[in-house]
Scaffold this motif. Structure first.
Motif, PDB file in Angstrom:
ATOM      1  N   PRO A  25      38.086 -40.910 -15.396  1.00  0.00           N
ATOM      2  CA  PRO A  25      39.286 -40.833 -14.561  1.00  0.00           C
ATOM      3  C   PRO A  25      40.287 -39.781 -15.022  1.00  0.00           C
ATOM      4  N   TYR A  26      40.340 -39.475 -16.312  1.00  0.00           N
ATOM      5  CA  TYR A  26      41.262 -38.419 -16.743  1.00  0.00           C
ATOM      6  C   TYR A  26      40.769 -37.051 -16.288  1.00  0.00           C
ATOM      7  N   ALA A  27      39.442 -36.853 -16.291  1.00  0.00           N
ATOM      8  CA  ALA A  27      38.897 -35.590 -15.794  1.00  0.00           C
ATOM      9  C   ALA A  27      39.254 -35.401 -14.328  1.00  0.00           C
ATOM     10  N   THR A  28      39.063 -36.430 -13.512  1.00  0.00           N
ATOM     11  CA  THR A  28      39.362 -36.301 -12.090  1.00  0.00           C
ATOM     12  C   THR A  28      40.860 -36.277 -11.834  1.00  0.00           C
ATOM     13  N   LEU A  29      41.647 -36.886 -12.714  1.00  0.00           N
ATOM     14  CA  LEU A  29      43.106 -36.786 -12.599  1.00  0.00           C
ATOM     15  C   LEU A  29      43.555 -35.335 -12.765  1.00  0.00           C
ATOM     16  N   LEU A  30      42.978 -34.639 -13.741  1.00  0.00           N
ATOM     17  CA  LEU A  30      43.303 -33.225 -13.924  1.00  0.00           C
ATOM     18  C   LEU A  30      42.927 -32.418 -12.690  1.00  0.00           C
ATOM     19  N   LEU A  31      41.761 -32.696 -12.127  1.00  0.00           N
ATOM     20  CA  LEU A  31      41.343 -31.977 -10.924  1.00  0.00           C
ATOM     21  C   LEU A  31      42.284 -32.269  -9.763  1.00  0.00           C
ATOM     22  N   ALA A  32      42.734 -33.529  -9.643  1.00  0.00           N
ATOM     23  CA  ALA A  32      43.686 -33.877  -8.585  1.00  0.00           C
ATOM     24  C   ALA A  32      45.010 -33.161  -8.794  1.00  0.00           C
ATOM     25  N   GLY A  33      45.470 -33.108 -10.042  1.00  0.00           N
ATOM     26  CA  GLY A  33      46.727 -32.432 -10.339  1.00  0.00           C
ATOM     27  C   GLY A  33      46.667 -30.934 -10.106  1.00  0.00           C
ATOM     28  N   LEU A  34      45.460 -30.373 -10.154  1.00  0.00           N
ATOM     29  CA  LEU A  34      45.267 -28.947  -9.876  1.00  0.00           C
ATOM     30  C   LEU A  34      45.024 -28.682  -8.393  1.00  0.00           C
ATOM     31  N   GLY A  35      45.047 -29.741  -7.582  1.00  0.00           N
ATOM     32  CA  GLY A  35      45.026 -29.551  -6.141  1.00  0.00           C
ATOM     33  C   GLY A  35      43.797 -30.016  -5.406  1.00  0.00           C
ATOM     34  N   ALA A  36      42.751 -30.441  -6.110  1.00  0.00           N
ATOM     35  CA  ALA A  36      41.545 -30.895  -5.424  1.00  0.00           C
ATOM     36  C   ALA A  36      41.800 -32.232  -4.738  1.00  0.00           C
ATOM     37  N   PRO A 188      36.910 -35.285 -21.341  1.00  0.00           N
ATOM     38  CA  PRO A 188      37.198 -34.852 -19.973  1.00  0.00           C
ATOM     39  C   PRO A 188      37.785 -33.452 -19.874  1.00  0.00           C
ATOM     40  N   VAL A 189      38.504 -33.009 -20.893  1.00  0.00           N
ATOM     41  CA  VAL A 189      39.000 -31.633 -20.872  1.00  0.00           C
ATOM     42  C   VAL A 189      37.823 -30.665 -20.882  1.00  0.00           C
ATOM     43  N   PHE A 190      36.818 -30.925 -21.720  1.00  0.00           N
ATOM     44  CA  PHE A 190      35.616 -30.092 -21.715  1.00  0.00           C
ATOM     45  C   PHE A 190      34.872 -30.219 -20.388  1.00  0.00           C
ATOM     46  N   SER A 191      34.909 -31.395 -19.788  1.00  0.00           N
ATOM     47  CA  SER A 191      34.261 -31.580 -18.490  1.00  0.00           C
ATOM     48  C   SER A 191      34.899 -30.688 -17.431  1.00  0.00           C
ATOM     49  N   VAL A 192      36.220 -30.637 -17.424  1.00  0.00           N
ATOM     50  CA  VAL A 192      36.920 -29.793 -16.452  1.00  0.00           C
ATOM     51  C   VAL A 192      36.631 -28.316 -16.727  1.00  0.00           C
ATOM     52  N   ILE A 193      36.585 -27.934 -17.999  1.00  0.00           N
ATOM     53  CA  ILE A 193      36.203 -26.552 -18.325  1.00  0.00           C
ATOM     54  C   ILE A 193      34.816 -26.239 -17.764  1.00  0.00           C
ATOM     55  N   GLY A 194      33.884 -27.184 -17.937  1.00  0.00           N
ATOM     56  CA  GLY A 194      32.533 -26.985 -17.413  1.00  0.00           C
ATOM     57  C   GLY A 194      32.510 -26.894 -15.899  1.00  0.00           C
ATOM     58  N   ARG A 204      29.077 -16.611  -7.470  1.00  0.00           N
ATOM     59  CA  ARG A 204      28.117 -15.513  -7.573  1.00  0.00           C
ATOM     60  C   ARG A 204      26.745 -15.886  -7.043  1.00  0.00           C
ATOM     61  N   THR A 205      26.340 -17.149  -7.267  1.00  0.00           N
ATOM     62  CA  THR A 205      24.967 -17.547  -6.944  1.00  0.00           C
ATOM     63  C   THR A 205      24.844 -18.348  -5.658  1.00  0.00           C
ATOM     64  N   GLY A 206      25.917 -19.017  -5.263  1.00  0.00           N
ATOM     65  CA  GLY A 206      25.865 -19.849  -4.071  1.00  0.00           C
ATOM     66  C   GLY A 206      25.303 -21.232  -4.291  1.00  0.00           C
ATOM     67  N   VAL A 207      24.927 -21.561  -5.515  1.00  0.00           N
ATOM     68  CA  VAL A 207      24.343 -22.877  -5.787  1.00  0.00           C
ATOM     69  C   VAL A 207      25.116 -23.563  -6.922  1.00  0.00           C
ATOM     70  N   GLY A 208      25.065 -24.883  -6.906  1.00  0.00           N
ATOM     71  CA  GLY A 208      25.730 -25.666  -7.939  1.00  0.00           C
ATOM     72  C   GLY A 208      24.813 -25.931  -9.114  1.00  0.00           C
ATOM     73  N   GLN A 209      25.248 -26.843  -9.980  1.00  0.00           N
ATOM     74  CA  GLN A 209      24.421 -27.204 -11.139  1.00  0.00           C
ATOM     75  C   GLN A 209      24.937 -28.490 -11.764  1.00  0.00           C
ATOM     76  N   HIS A 210      24.180 -28.973 -12.745  1.00  0.00           N
ATOM     77  CA  HIS A 210      24.534 -30.200 -13.465  1.00  0.00           C
ATOM     78  C   HIS A 210      25.258 -29.844 -14.749  1.00  0.00           C
ATOM     79  N   ILE A 211      26.331 -30.542 -15.032  1.00  0.00           N
ATOM     80  CA  ILE A 211      27.104 -30.360 -16.264  1.00  0.00           C
ATOM     81  C   ILE A 211      27.003 -31.652 -17.059  1.00  0.00           C
ATOM     82  N   ASP A 212      26.645 -31.548 -18.309  1.00  0.00           N
ATOM     83  CA  ASP A 212      26.387 -32.709 -19.169  1.00  0.00           C
ATOM     84  C   ASP A 212      27.311 -32.613 -20.380  1.00  0.00           C
ATOM     85  N   VAL A 213      28.292 -33.509 -20.475  1.00  0.00           N
ATOM     86  CA  VAL A 213      29.252 -33.506 -21.578  1.00  0.00           C
ATOM     87  C   VAL A 213      29.187 -34.850 -22.290  1.00  0.00           C
TER      88      VAL A 213
END
Length: 415
Positions: A25-36, A188-194, A204-213
């Protein structure tokens, strides 16, 4: 709410939030605070674990126990800010279809289940990628998706395993738990960086990926910044307690009515400290005259500093050191720190309140500690007070579900 003419950096992105407790929830809180736009998915049979964290705030103010149905856990109030809330029983037949519809509408998924759980539920990265190849899917777990041994990971477990707990405290004292949930906040800070890095690559690529923290990896990487084996080989004490003797004088010292933190590592600063102590002769004392000498005689030097500081109030000790240009600060209670005008003006600590009731104390919580020159930060004025608070808004407006379909999902216990 943000000013209308200043956008937030992540506006236009949508996040599906499968997380609970604190790290996710802290990772998604940061994303929400950044506008997502963050859509928080909760199990309708109880919701996020943080909903049951004491203390609570409500019509009677702050309480240890939940008294009224509309009392809110302060943990939930702060961590769910700016998020839309939907309910979804991920174990119910048909829930996977709803999840994949959400994924098709989204840019990012964040989950913090125990490694392997999302895949068993049919909501892991493989399923999400098949539904939306552009999806960026972040898994935040205790030990990482590839760890040979899993298990549940709490902050205190990670502090213990990472060595951070042993590194804190005096040499002959028990290990010390860091007073804030550092592993839960760091991962979660590293998660947001990822996530942000993957977004840039997707451009650049048009495709997503999996991030594992992993929580263990995140905190261990911070512990590893110190040279533990080198210090041991040199006979230096690894456990630092209130001071760091390899940097002496550097640390926390007792005063008559509290504590101060000071740094006087370099020559100019050390001489300023000696003048503040009214011991300018220390600058010519071979035991303290050079940086290496001060480190070699750290215990004796720190005893002299403590003898001086204990005779002064915090205010007087700070004033004496500041007058000589020595970096110094009083050791403050968190309540006092959250009222520092510097962090308030930069919105790094922000007020928070129950949406329906006024509290008789000044509740403050974390903001987004980033200041942009041409963008803003802040949280949308939404909060999932009830589990599934925004079901109709998300399922109708975002996914285009009909009222009949929503009624059917409710009747079958899917939402």
């Amino acid at each position: 709410m943000t000013e209308p003419h200043r956008q937030r950096p992540l506006e236009g992105l949508r996040v599906i939030d499968l997380t609970r407790a604190l790290a996710g929830p802290y990772a998604t809180l940061l994303l929400a605070g950044l506008g997502a736009e963050v859509i928080k998915v909760e199990d309708p049979r109880g919701g996020d674990l943080a909903r049951d964290n004491s203390p609570y705030v409500g019509r009677d103010g702050i309480s240890v126990e939940k008294v009224h149905d509309d009392d809110l856990s302060v943990s939930h109030l702060t961590r769910a800010r700016g998020k839309l809330g939907v309910s979804l029983n991920l174990k119910a037949p048909g829930a996977t279809d709803v999840f994949l519809d959400l994924v098709r509408s989204a840019d990012i998924v964040v989950e913090n289940f125990t490694a392997g759980t999302a895949d068993r539920l049919g909501i892991g990265y493989a399923a999400a990628k098949a539904a939306n190849p552009r999806i960026i899917y972040c898994s935040l777990s205790g030990f990482g998706a590839t760890a040979p041994e899993g298990g549940k990971a709490m902050d205190i477990i990670i502090q213990a395993l990472s060595g951070a707990m042993y590194a804190s405290g005096e040499a002959d004292a028990p290990p010390v738990r860091i007073g804030i949930p550092i592993a839960d906040m760091l991962a979660p800070v590293f998660s947001v960086i990822g996530i942000l890095s993957a977004l840039e690559q997707r451009h650049r690529t048009g495709v997503g990926q999996h991030i594992d923290v992993s929580m263990l990896g995140a905190l261990t990487s911070f512990v590893a910044i110190e040279n533990w084996s080198a210090m041991a080989a040199a006979g230096m004490q690894a456990r630092t307690g209130l001071t760091v003797q390899r940097l002496s004088p550097f640390g926390v010292f007792e005063c008559r009515d509290g504590f101060i933190a000071l740094v006087a590592v370099h020559e100019k600063l050390a001489q300023g400290l000696f003048r503040a102590m009214k011991r300018p002769d220390f600058a010519d004392d071979p035991r303290f005259a050079t940086r290496d000498a001060r480190v070699a005689n750290a215990a004796l030097l720190e005893a002299n500093i403590t003898a001086w500081s204990c005779g002064l109030s915090v205010v007087d000790a700070v004033a004496a050191l500041e007058a000589e240009g020595v970096p110094v600060a009083p050791v403050r209670h968190p309540d006092e720190a959250l009222l520092d005008r510097r962090v308030i003006e930069r919105r790094e600590a922000v007020p928070v309140a129950h949406p329906s009731y006024e509290a008789d104390i000044d509740l403050r919580t974390a903001g987004v500690p980033i200041v942009f020159s041409d963008a803003d930060t802040g949280f949308d004025d939404v909060l999932p007070i009830r589990i599934g608070e925004h079901n109709d808004r998300v399922l109708v407006d975002t996914l285009g579900y009909s009222p009949d379909r929503i009624d059917d999902l409710r009747a079958r216990g899917v939402i």
